[in-house]
Design a protein around this motif. Sequence first.
Motif, PDB file in Angstrom:
ATOM      1  N   CYS A   1       0.820  -1.217   0.000  1.00 43.38           N
ATOM      2  CA  CYS A   1       0.000   0.000   0.000  1.00 43.38           C
ATOM      3  C   CYS A   1       0.855   1.269   0.000  1.00 43.38           C
ATOM      4  CB  CYS A   1      -0.946   0.004   1.201  1.00 43.38           C
ATOM      5  SG  CYS A   1      -2.303  -1.178   1.063  1.00 43.38           S
ATOM      6  N   GLY A   2       1.978   1.224  -0.719  1.00 47.17           N
ATOM      7  CA  GLY A   2       2.867   2.377  -0.749  1.00 47.17           C
ATOM      8  C   GLY A   2       2.401   3.490  -1.671  1.00 47.17           C
TER       9      GLY A   2
ATOM     10  N   GLY B   1       6.278  -3.125   1.879  1.00 45.34           N
ATOM     11  CA  GLY B   1       6.252  -3.017   0.428  1.00 45.34           C
ATOM     12  C   GLY B   1       7.517  -2.432  -0.141  1.00 45.34           C
ATOM     13  N   ALA B   2       7.579  -2.403  -1.466  1.00 42.71           N
ATOM     14  CA  ALA B   2       8.751  -1.878  -2.151  1.00 42.71           C
ATOM     15  C   ALA B   2       8.727  -0.361  -2.240  1.00 42.71           C
ATOM     16  CB  ALA B   2       8.843  -2.475  -3.556  1.00 42.71           C
ATOM     17  N   THR B   3       7.537   0.230  -2.116  1.00 42.56           N
ATOM     18  CA  THR B   3       7.375   1.682  -2.171  1.00 42.56           C
ATOM     19  C   THR B   3       6.977   2.188  -0.801  1.00 42.56           C
ATOM     20  OG1 THR B   3       6.656   1.536  -4.479  1.00 42.56           O
ATOM     21  CG2 THR B   3       6.165   3.580  -3.311  1.00 42.56           C
ATOM     22  N   ALA B   4       7.730   3.139  -0.273  1.00 40.54           N
ATOM     23  CA  ALA B   4       7.411   3.710   1.039  1.00 40.54           C
ATOM     24  C   ALA B   4       6.194   4.616   0.936  1.00 40.54           C
ATOM     25  CB  ALA B   4       8.605   4.494   1.579  1.00 40.54           C
TER      26      ALA B   4
ATOM     27  N   GLU C   1      10.454  -1.516   4.264  1.00 41.76           N
ATOM     28  CA  GLU C   1      10.727  -1.540   2.832  1.00 41.76           C
ATOM     29  C   GLU C   1      11.417  -2.844   2.435  1.00 41.76           C
ATOM     30  OE1 GLU C   1      11.954   2.095   0.791  1.00 41.76           O
ATOM     31  OE2 GLU C   1      11.896   3.110   2.748  1.00 41.76           O
ATOM     32  N   ILE C   2      10.905  -3.443   1.379  1.00 40.76           N
ATOM     33  CA  ILE C   2      11.437  -4.699   0.866  1.00 40.76           C
ATOM     34  C   ILE C   2      11.557  -4.619  -0.645  1.00 40.76           C
ATOM     35  CG2 ILE C   2      10.438  -6.105   2.737  1.00 40.76           C
ATOM     36  CD1 ILE C   2       8.251  -6.905   0.635  1.00 40.76           C
TER      37      ILE C   2
END
Length: 204
Positions: free
Chosen positions: A11-12, A34-37, A45-46
Amino acid sequence: MNMKQALTVGCGGGAGSAIVDTLIQNGYSVTNIGATANATCKNIEIQWKDLQVSNLHKISRFNEQFDFVFFNQNGSSLDQTAFDPGNSDTLTTWKLIKDWQHTHWISCQMPFLLLNNLRKNLTPKSKIGWMLSSTMFWDREDSDQFPDYSSQKYFNYLSMKCFGKHYQTFGIMPNFSAPGSIEKLKNIVTQVCTESVNCHVFKC
């Protein structure tokens, strides 16, 4: 008074941001994986391509009790061209299988594992949701356009029903091309925050 706690996945940005914002407006402290902060909440962040069972266990060690969990991550590795015999050389097929396995892990197995990791952080009143898709219906003409995506969304629906025997579960089936869909999404999240749910699928 302690704030209610929410955990969101993927949900970034985009519609996910609307979910996070609505949760915050309803008095939740939100952590997003998620990949987007997301600038409005706490973030873990992953990189999706690097997420495996071992590091999922590490990042899912929480002390707080979660009142709300939502899965919004998406992925697809297959389209109709993957089934064309002219595209079936061995190395291409092996790469496709590897990508397909990872997409299935992120979309279906990862939520299952994460919820099992969180069983001490959840109660029967915890609300758990999945972003679904109308492509999961077999009679939709374009359901085979991205076949792994469609099947994964159907598995998410079945997960919602199975976990619904232990928690309050729900699904959201969006049509983001329709006018006002984001506002409808926000209203659904507010409704879930304030009312009991029982394996219900909302449309927006």
